[in-house]
Design an enzyme around this catalytic site. Structure first.
Site, mmCIF file in Angstrom:
data_model
loop_
_atom_site.group_PDB
_atom_site.id
_atom_site.type_symbol
_atom_site.label_atom_id
_atom_site.label_comp_id
_atom_site.label_asym_id
_atom_site.label_seq_id
_atom_site.Cartn_x
_atom_site.Cartn_y
_atom_site.Cartn_z
ATOM 1 N N GLU A 1 -6.724 4.392 8.003
ATOM 2 C CA GLU A 1 -6.564 5.833 7.751
ATOM 3 C C GLU A 1 -7.836 6.424 7.153
ATOM 4 O O GLU A 1 -8.181 7.575 7.414
ATOM 5 C CB GLU A 1 -5.327 6.054 6.861
ATOM 6 C CG GLU A 1 -4.050 5.813 7.656
ATOM 7 C CD GLU A 1 -2.900 5.211 6.868
ATOM 8 O OE1 GLU A 1 -2.880 5.316 5.638
ATOM 9 O OE2 GLU A 1 -2.006 4.620 7.518
ATOM 10 N N GLU B 1 -5.105 -5.289 10.345
ATOM 11 C CA GLU B 1 -4.056 -4.299 10.591
ATOM 12 C C GLU B 1 -4.321 -3.609 11.930
ATOM 13 O O GLU B 1 -5.112 -2.643 11.997
ATOM 14 C CB GLU B 1 -4.040 -3.240 9.482
ATOM 15 C CG GLU B 1 -3.784 -3.797 8.100
ATOM 16 C CD GLU B 1 -3.234 -2.714 7.164
ATOM 17 O OE1 GLU B 1 -2.075 -2.845 6.751
ATOM 18 O OE2 GLU B 1 -3.945 -1.742 6.877
ATOM 19 N N LYS C 1 0.094 4.291 -0.173
ATOM 20 C CA LYS C 1 -0.521 5.459 0.482
ATOM 21 C C LYS C 1 -0.290 6.721 -0.362
ATOM 22 O O LYS C 1 -0.280 6.636 -1.586
ATOM 23 C CB LYS C 1 0.015 5.589 1.917
ATOM 24 C CG LYS C 1 -0.150 4.281 2.710
ATOM 25 C CD LYS C 1 0.095 4.423 4.185
ATOM 26 C CE LYS C 1 -0.085 3.079 4.866
ATOM 27 N NZ LYS C 1 0.042 3.132 6.322
ATOM 28 N N SER D 1 3.654 -2.523 10.200
ATOM 29 C CA SER D 1 5.108 -2.612 10.385
ATOM 30 C C SER D 1 5.692 -3.959 9.937
ATOM 31 O O SER D 1 6.599 -4.481 10.584
ATOM 32 C CB SER D 1 5.489 -2.306 11.837
ATOM 33 O OG SER D 1 5.135 -0.980 12.167
ATOM 34 N N GLY E 1 2.766 1.920 10.910
ATOM 35 C CA GLY E 1 3.715 3.025 10.828
ATOM 36 C C GLY E 1 4.441 3.320 12.126
ATOM 37 O O GLY E 1 5.100 4.351 12.264
ATOM 38 N N HIS F 1 -9.478 0.950 5.030
ATOM 39 C CA HIS F 1 -8.182 1.119 5.679
ATOM 40 C C HIS F 1 -8.349 2.012 6.908
ATOM 41 O O HIS F 1 -9.149 2.942 6.914
ATOM 42 C CB HIS F 1 -7.166 1.732 4.701
ATOM 43 C CG HIS F 1 -5.774 1.675 5.234
ATOM 44 N ND1 HIS F 1 -5.297 2.601 6.140
ATOM 45 C CD2 HIS F 1 -4.774 0.790 5.033
ATOM 46 C CE1 HIS F 1 -4.045 2.276 6.454
ATOM 47 N NE2 HIS F 1 -3.711 1.172 5.807
ATOM 48 N N ASN G 1 0.870 -1.176 0.000
ATOM 49 C CA ASN G 1 0.000 0.000 0.000
ATOM 50 C C ASN G 1 0.909 1.228 0.000
ATOM 51 O O ASN G 1 1.535 1.519 1.007
ATOM 52 C CB ASN G 1 -0.899 -0.039 1.244
ATOM 53 C CG ASN G 1 -1.719 1.227 1.395
ATOM 54 O OD1 ASN G 1 -1.766 2.067 0.504
ATOM 55 N ND2 ASN G 1 -2.381 1.363 2.549
HETATM 56 P P1 13P Z 1 3.234 0.133 7.696
HETATM 57 O O1 13P Z 1 3.757 -1.114 7.027
HETATM 58 O O2 13P Z 1 3.975 1.373 7.282
HETATM 59 O O3 13P Z 1 3.120 -0.030 9.176
HETATM 60 O O4 13P Z 1 1.739 0.362 7.135
HETATM 61 C C1 13P Z 1 0.835 -0.688 7.186
HETATM 62 C C2 13P Z 1 -0.380 -0.305 6.425
HETATM 63 O O5 13P Z 1 -1.145 0.542 6.817
HETATM 64 C C3 13P Z 1 -0.630 -0.991 5.140
HETATM 65 O O6 13P Z 1 -1.913 -0.756 4.678
#
Ligand code: 13P
Length: 251
Positions: free
Chosen positions: A98, A168, A12, A214, A174, A96, A10
């Site tokens: 976010e 997740e 982002k 992560s 992150g 997601h 992803n």
């Molecule tokens: P990270 O791998 O940066 O923690 O992000 C995970 C994520 O949100 C994938 O959709």
């Protein structure tokens, strides 16, 4: 039960057009080298068309980071499922954390997006996960069950066969703080039993459940060794060809 692994990146809100196309080409080479697993990238919408063109003759799958539920109309800022299929995009992330946390998407909207995607032939990846506060309150399983039941409301067993689930934990995204393999496996096992209860065991056994939060080259092998972890949804480590290649090549 064999489930074909899926490693998804992803991206982002990262990468210019040129950077996205270059990275996609490199990832496509990694994907071609590992024919026993699916590999997907989800670029920003500005790069979707160019990335689809660049990897059209490779096994790399291209997904969108979100999808609307109507085929067209007054939905400023949204991208319709047929606009995506028109480009050759046939997967999309939905729900997601976010989107939930920053943009206020709720389970009802996520369910509409998911069913819209399925209706127009896009395979959705339904993302779910608890916050740290919810985990510390002992509400992890209740939160996940509610997200799954509402996210999959009125999704048929045939449609569920096209759907991927991604766990997740919000506190692991992150942050560099991965769930332990035991924590992840515990949740994945729970989710599979939940799918068996909502649908049936055969379907649950076939459904791919990804872990995200992560994921890095140094933890992917241990995660993938868990019986109910069928792949990864990778953020930060998917933006560098070298680290994502190692994740794709999990052992
Ligand atoms: P990270 O791998 O940066 O923690 O992000 C995970 C994520 O949100 C994938 O959709």
């Amino acid at each position: 039960m064999h489930r074909r692994p899926l490693i998804a990146g992803n991206w982002k809100m990262h990468l210019t057009l040129t950077e996205a196309v270059n990275l996609a080409r490199t990832v496509a080479t990694s994907a071609s080298a590992c024919p026993d697993r699916d590999v997907m990238v989800a670029p920003a919408s500005t790069a979707l068309a160019a990335v689809c063109n660049a990897v059209a003759d490779t096994p790399l799958l291209v997904g969108a980071q979100n999808v609307a539920w109507e085929k067209e109309g007054a939905f400023t800022g949204e991208i319709s499922p047929i606009m995506l299929t028109d480009l050759g995009v046939n997967m999309a992330l939905v729900g997601h954390s976010e989107r939930r946390q920053i943009f206020g998407e709720d389970d009802a909207m996520i369910n509409r997006r998911l069913r819209g995607a399925l209706h127009f032939g896009i395979r959705p990846v339904l993302c779910i996960g608890e916050t740290l506060a919810e985990r510390e309150d002992g509400r992890t399983f209740a939160v996940l069950e509610s997200q799954v039941r509402q996210g999959l409301h009125e999704v048929s067993i045939e449609q569920m066969a096209e759907t991927v689930l991604a766990y997740e934990p919000v506190w692991a995204i992150g942050t560099g703080k991965t769930a332990t393999t035991e924590q992840a496996q515990e949740v994945h096992g729970f989710l599979r039993r939940l799918l068996a209860a909502i649908y049936e065991k055969t379907l649950a056994d076939k459904t791919r459940i990804l872990y995200g939060g992560s994921v890095k080259p140094d933890n992917i092998d241990a995660l993938m060794a868990q019986p109910d972890i069928d792949g990864a949804l990778v953020g930060g480590a998917a933006l560098k060809a070298e680290s994502f290649d190692r994740i794709v090549q999990f052992r």
